[in-house]
Design an enzyme around this catalytic site. Sequence first.
Site, PDB file in Angstrom:
ATOM      1  N   HIS A 108      29.944  42.701  47.451  1.00 28.64           N
ATOM      2  CA  HIS A 108      28.866  42.242  46.565  1.00 28.64           C
ATOM      3  C   HIS A 108      27.532  42.444  47.280  1.00 28.64           C
ATOM      4  O   HIS A 108      27.429  42.132  48.470  1.00 28.64           O
ATOM      5  CB  HIS A 108      29.077  40.760  46.219  1.00 28.64           C
ATOM      6  N   ASP A 149      33.067  36.993  41.809  1.00 25.46           N
ATOM      7  CA  ASP A 149      32.417  36.697  43.096  1.00 25.46           C
ATOM      8  C   ASP A 149      32.732  35.323  43.675  1.00 25.46           C
ATOM      9  O   ASP A 149      31.933  34.754  44.403  1.00 25.46           O
ATOM     10  CB  ASP A 149      30.888  36.855  42.960  1.00 25.46           C
TER      11      ASP A 149
END
Length: 191
Positions: A108, A149
Amino acid sequence: MKYNMKNIAVFASGEGTNAQSLIDHFKLSEKGRVVVVVCSNPNANVIKRAKNANIPILLIDKIKFKETTELLEELKKQKVDFIVLAGFLWLIPSYLTKAYPNRIVNIHPALLPKYGGKGMYGSNVHKAVVANKEKESGISIHYVNEHYDEGKLILQAKCDLNENDTAESLAEKIHKLEQEHYARTIDKLLN
């Protein structure tokens, strides 16, 4: 030392620069090799990259991905041991996270838990970080679960921001961190 060679599936949706660095890294590794690129976008440049490396491409559509287990069957046929997300934008369904516990990894472009979640990818993340006048950003490499995430962190690497940084200049800094850390981190996880 000889390792038990792991078969890696790379999931990508776009340009494919992270996929390319994984393909290049694992060409030379005794630990793993990229055996298939799974792509959700028929126009993605990652398809050309996979073809150039003679790696099979599996194009998927959202309905089959979310509502059937055809992809899982295909991954089993390819004897995939490990899944690496490299700019793949769809939420991974539970049938995959259950079949590959702690064997699906994502990168990410921010320091999670900040700037994560649905819609937070690529330039969206960089624009938000710059708009909020953050002093640092970076990358988060994490295991994948059923939520965007939120999987357990594996590694974070940071870069500083200054008042002159733009979303574009931050993207360059993040890209350098991705290239430096992602393939090497996956390599370590394959032990």
